[in-house]
Design a protein around this motif. Structure first.
Motif, PDB file in Angstrom:
ATOM      1  N   ARG A   1     -47.866  57.355 -70.597  1.00 33.56           N
ATOM      2  CA  ARG A   1     -47.876  57.663 -69.173  1.00 33.56           C
ATOM      3  C   ARG A   1     -46.242  57.412 -68.868  1.00 33.56           C
ATOM      4  O   ARG A   1     -45.459  56.407 -69.328  1.00 33.56           O
ATOM      5  CB  ARG A   1     -48.850  56.543 -68.344  1.00 33.56           C
ATOM      6  CG  ARG A   1     -50.180  56.953 -68.759  1.00 33.56           C
ATOM      7  CD  ARG A   1     -51.222  55.952 -67.891  1.00 33.56           C
ATOM      8  NE  ARG A   1     -52.416  56.381 -68.299  1.00 33.56           N
ATOM      9  CZ  ARG A   1     -53.482  55.599 -67.869  1.00 33.56           C
ATOM     10  NH1 ARG A   1     -53.237  54.711 -67.008  1.00 33.56           N
ATOM     11  NH2 ARG A   1     -54.743  55.985 -68.300  1.00 33.56           N
ATOM     12  N   VAL A   2     -45.997  58.047 -67.608  1.00 34.41           N
ATOM     13  CA  VAL A   2     -44.765  57.800 -66.865  1.00 34.41           C
ATOM     14  C   VAL A   2     -44.347  56.289 -66.682  1.00 34.41           C
ATOM     15  O   VAL A   2     -43.320  55.873 -67.027  1.00 34.41           O
ATOM     16  CB  VAL A   2     -44.463  58.711 -65.635  1.00 34.41           C
ATOM     17  CG1 VAL A   2     -43.254  58.348 -65.118  1.00 34.41           C
ATOM     18  CG2 VAL A   2     -44.661  60.061 -65.999  1.00 34.41           C
ATOM     19  N   ALA A   3     -45.210  55.463 -66.268  1.00 34.44           N
ATOM     20  CA  ALA A   3     -45.136  54.095 -65.802  1.00 34.44           C
ATOM     21  C   ALA A   3     -44.755  53.430 -67.119  1.00 34.44           C
ATOM     22  O   ALA A   3     -44.019  52.434 -67.015  1.00 34.44           O
ATOM     23  CB  ALA A   3     -46.276  53.715 -65.035  1.00 34.44           C
ATOM     24  N   THR A   4     -45.411  53.752 -68.033  1.00 37.51           N
ATOM     25  CA  THR A   4     -45.306  53.121 -69.336  1.00 37.51           C
ATOM     26  C   THR A   4     -43.915  53.403 -69.996  1.00 37.51           C
ATOM     27  O   THR A   4     -43.083  52.615 -70.307  1.00 37.51           O
ATOM     28  CB  THR A   4     -46.405  53.388 -70.311  1.00 37.51           C
ATOM     29  OG1 THR A   4     -47.530  52.997 -69.816  1.00 37.51           O
ATOM     30  CG2 THR A   4     -46.078  52.571 -71.618  1.00 37.51           C
ATOM     31  N   VAL A   5     -43.334  54.600 -69.786  1.00 35.27           N
ATOM     32  CA  VAL A   5     -42.111  54.948 -70.452  1.00 35.27           C
ATOM     33  C   VAL A   5     -41.031  54.033 -69.343  1.00 35.27           C
ATOM     34  O   VAL A   5     -40.040  53.499 -70.102  1.00 35.27           O
ATOM     35  CB  VAL A   5     -41.869  56.550 -70.211  1.00 35.27           C
ATOM     36  CG1 VAL A   5     -40.360  56.992 -70.496  1.00 35.27           C
ATOM     37  CG2 VAL A   5     -42.723  57.145 -70.953  1.00 35.27           C
ATOM     38  N   LYS A   6     -41.206  54.030 -68.281  1.00 34.28           N
ATOM     39  CA  LYS A   6     -40.339  53.312 -67.551  1.00 34.28           C
ATOM     40  C   LYS A   6     -40.311  51.879 -67.660  1.00 34.28           C
ATOM     41  O   LYS A   6     -39.283  51.292 -67.913  1.00 34.28           O
ATOM     42  CB  LYS A   6     -40.779  53.421 -65.789  1.00 34.28           C
ATOM     43  CG  LYS A   6     -40.197  52.524 -64.839  1.00 34.28           C
ATOM     44  CD  LYS A   6     -38.663  52.929 -64.728  1.00 34.28           C
ATOM     45  CE  LYS A   6     -37.948  52.339 -63.491  1.00 34.28           C
ATOM     46  NZ  LYS A   6     -37.028  51.432 -63.731  1.00 34.28           N
ATOM     47  N   ARG A   7     -41.656  51.156 -68.163  1.00 35.23           N
ATOM     48  CA  ARG A   7     -41.503  49.854 -68.539  1.00 35.23           C
ATOM     49  C   ARG A   7     -40.699  49.680 -69.844  1.00 35.23           C
ATOM     50  O   ARG A   7     -40.181  48.534 -69.982  1.00 35.23           O
ATOM     51  CB  ARG A   7     -42.946  49.641 -68.667  1.00 35.23           C
ATOM     52  CG  ARG A   7     -43.227  48.054 -68.644  1.00 35.23           C
ATOM     53  CD  ARG A   7     -44.686  47.592 -68.490  1.00 35.23           C
ATOM     54  NE  ARG A   7     -45.880  48.571 -68.649  1.00 35.23           N
ATOM     55  CZ  ARG A   7     -46.927  48.529 -68.892  1.00 35.23           C
ATOM     56  NH1 ARG A   7     -47.155  47.114 -68.495  1.00 35.23           N
ATOM     57  NH2 ARG A   7     -48.005  49.207 -69.158  1.00 35.23           N
ATOM     58  N   ILE A   8     -40.897  50.604 -70.754  1.00 35.50           N
ATOM     59  CA  ILE A   8     -40.191  50.461 -72.002  1.00 35.50           C
ATOM     60  C   ILE A   8     -38.702  50.618 -71.908  1.00 35.50           C
ATOM     61  O   ILE A   8     -37.986  49.900 -72.514  1.00 35.50           O
ATOM     62  CB  ILE A   8     -40.813  51.469 -73.014  1.00 35.50           C
ATOM     63  CG1 ILE A   8     -42.384  51.235 -73.486  1.00 35.50           C
ATOM     64  CG2 ILE A   8     -40.079  51.651 -74.411  1.00 35.50           C
ATOM     65  CD1 ILE A   8     -42.977  52.456 -74.119  1.00 35.50           C
TER      66      ILE A   8
END
Length: 67
Positions: free
Chosen positions: A43-50
């Motif tokens: 998910r986009v939010a996961t990519v941002k967190r990574i």
């Protein structure tokens, strides 16, 4: 290089397994293997967190994806 390979490479550079990394940022241990097989895209939010975790821009994970 695909998304999973980029995350895995960043993990190796930090000396952490991708499973340990996933747990550290609050993901289930089955999440990262889903990225490898493309059965579960991030998910986009996961990519941002990574990206935040590794100190890289989100665009790092998108570069070369169309190749």
């Amino acid at each position: 290089m695909d998304f999973y390979s980029k995350v895995n490479q960043l993990c190796r550079e930090r000396g952490i397994s991708i499973t340990a990394f996933s747990k550290e940022i609050g993901l289930s241990k089955g999440t990262a293997p889903g990225w490898e097989t493309l059965s579960r895209p991030p998910r986009v939010a996961t990519v941002k967190r990574i990206a935040d975790y590794f100190g890289v821009p989100v665009s790092y994970f998108l570069e070369g994806e169309a190749d």
